[in-house]
Design an enzyme around this catalytic site. Sequence first.
Site, short mmCIF file in Angstrom:
data_model
loop_
_atom_site.label_atom_id
_atom_site.label_comp_id
_atom_site.label_asym_id
_atom_site.label_seq_id
_atom_site.Cartn_x
_atom_site.Cartn_y
_atom_site.Cartn_z
N ASP A 90 -1.80 8.47 0.28
CA ASP A 90 -2.97 7.75 -0.25
C ASP A 90 -3.27 8.27 -1.65
O ASP A 90 -2.38 8.20 -2.51
CB ASP A 90 -4.12 7.90 0.75
CG ASP A 90 -5.20 6.87 0.55
OD1 ASP A 90 -5.42 6.44 -0.58
OD2 ASP A 90 -5.87 6.49 1.54
N ASN A 92 -8.49 -1.09 -5.56
CA ASN A 92 -8.45 0.10 -4.73
C ASN A 92 -8.48 1.30 -5.68
O ASN A 92 -9.29 1.35 -6.59
CB ASN A 92 -7.19 0.04 -3.84
CG ASN A 92 -7.25 0.97 -2.66
OD1 ASN A 92 -8.31 1.09 -2.03
ND2 ASN A 92 -6.17 1.65 -2.34
N ARG A 105 -9.13 -6.82 -3.51
CA ARG A 105 -10.05 -5.99 -4.30
C ARG A 105 -9.28 -4.88 -4.99
O ARG A 105 -8.16 -4.56 -4.63
CB ARG A 105 -11.10 -5.35 -3.39
CG ARG A 105 -10.48 -4.45 -2.31
CD ARG A 105 -11.53 -3.61 -1.61
NE ARG A 105 -11.03 -2.96 -0.42
CZ ARG A 105 -10.31 -1.84 -0.40
NH1 ARG A 105 -9.99 -1.24 -1.54
NH2 ARG A 105 -9.90 -1.31 0.73
ZN ZN Z 1 -6.72 5.31 -1.45
#
Ligand code: ZN
Length: 286
Positions: free
Chosen positions: A193, A100, A98
Site C-alpha cells: 500500500d 487515492n 477517486r
Molecule cells: Zn493506500
Amino acid sequence: MIVDVALAAGARLGEGPLWDPHAAVLRWVDILPGLVHRFDPASGEDTSFEVGEPVGTVAGRRGGGLVLATASGIFTCAEDGTGRTRLHTVSTDPAGGRFNDGKADPWGRFWGGTMLEGTDGAGAFYRLEPDGTLHTVLTNVSVSNGLGWSPDGRTMYYVDTRTGGVDVFDHDPETGAVSGRRRLVDVERGWPDGLTVDADGNLWVALWDGWAVRRYTPDGRLTDTVELPAQRITSCAFGGARLSTLYVTSARVGLSEEDLARQPHAGSLFALDAAVSGLTPGEWAG
Ligand code: ZN
C-alpha cells in the site's frame, strides 16, 4: 521495535500520513468520510475538517496551505480547509472512482493517482507541476498507491497495489520525467500500500491485509518486518522533531464484526521509534 497507539482514531480508511515540520503536526486523511485530520503529538489532540467528498491525499504547499486530491479532482485550500479552490477536475475511466494516495516531491511537484473500486485499469497516475499544469504519467492503473524518491532523486518508487509489488522508475528531478519501469519487490504477505523512504534510502512499505510494515533496501532486499496489531495497514511516514518516529495509518473498512473484535486497534494511528530518520517531506511549489 515498540509500537504505540498514538491515536485510537477508529478510522474507516486512514491514509496519507504527512508530517508538517512547520506546525509540528501529523496530517492524515480518512478517505471515505472525506476527513482531513491534524494530529498534534505534543498534546495528543486530533482535529479534522470535512471535504464533502472522499479525499485520498493531503499535501503541503510552499508558503502555506494544502493540496487535496479528492473524488472529483485536485484542490488547494488553507490549513483549516477553508478557501477551497479547484485546480483540476479528474475522473477515472469509467467514471465513479477517486484519487487515492499521492505526495509532493522535494522539487515542488505533486504526484497522485486514482482508482475505481472493483474495476482494474480504470485509474491513472498524474503529476501536477508548480505552474499548475497536470500531466498524465501512467494510464491503466488499478489502485494507485505508495510513492517515494531516493535521497539522490534519481529513482522513484511506485505501487499499483493490484500488481502485488513495488516498482521503480528512473526519475529526473530537473524535469520530473520518469522512465524504465521495472519490478523491485514482490510482496507475498498481503498487498503493498503506502510507502516512505528513509534518509538511508531504505523503503518502508505498509502491507494491506499484511499486519505489518516492511523495510527493504534500495535493491529490494527485505531487512525488517514491523508487526502491527491491525490487519489493514495502509501507509507510513516519518515525523517528529528529528523525523525519527514512524507514523502508521490503518483501516477498519471491509472487516467483519468478528475481525474487528479481534483487532480493536484497527483504524488507529500507530507510532514507533524507527532508529533511523526520514527525509524532509516535499511541498507543492505552486
Ligand atoms: Zn493506500
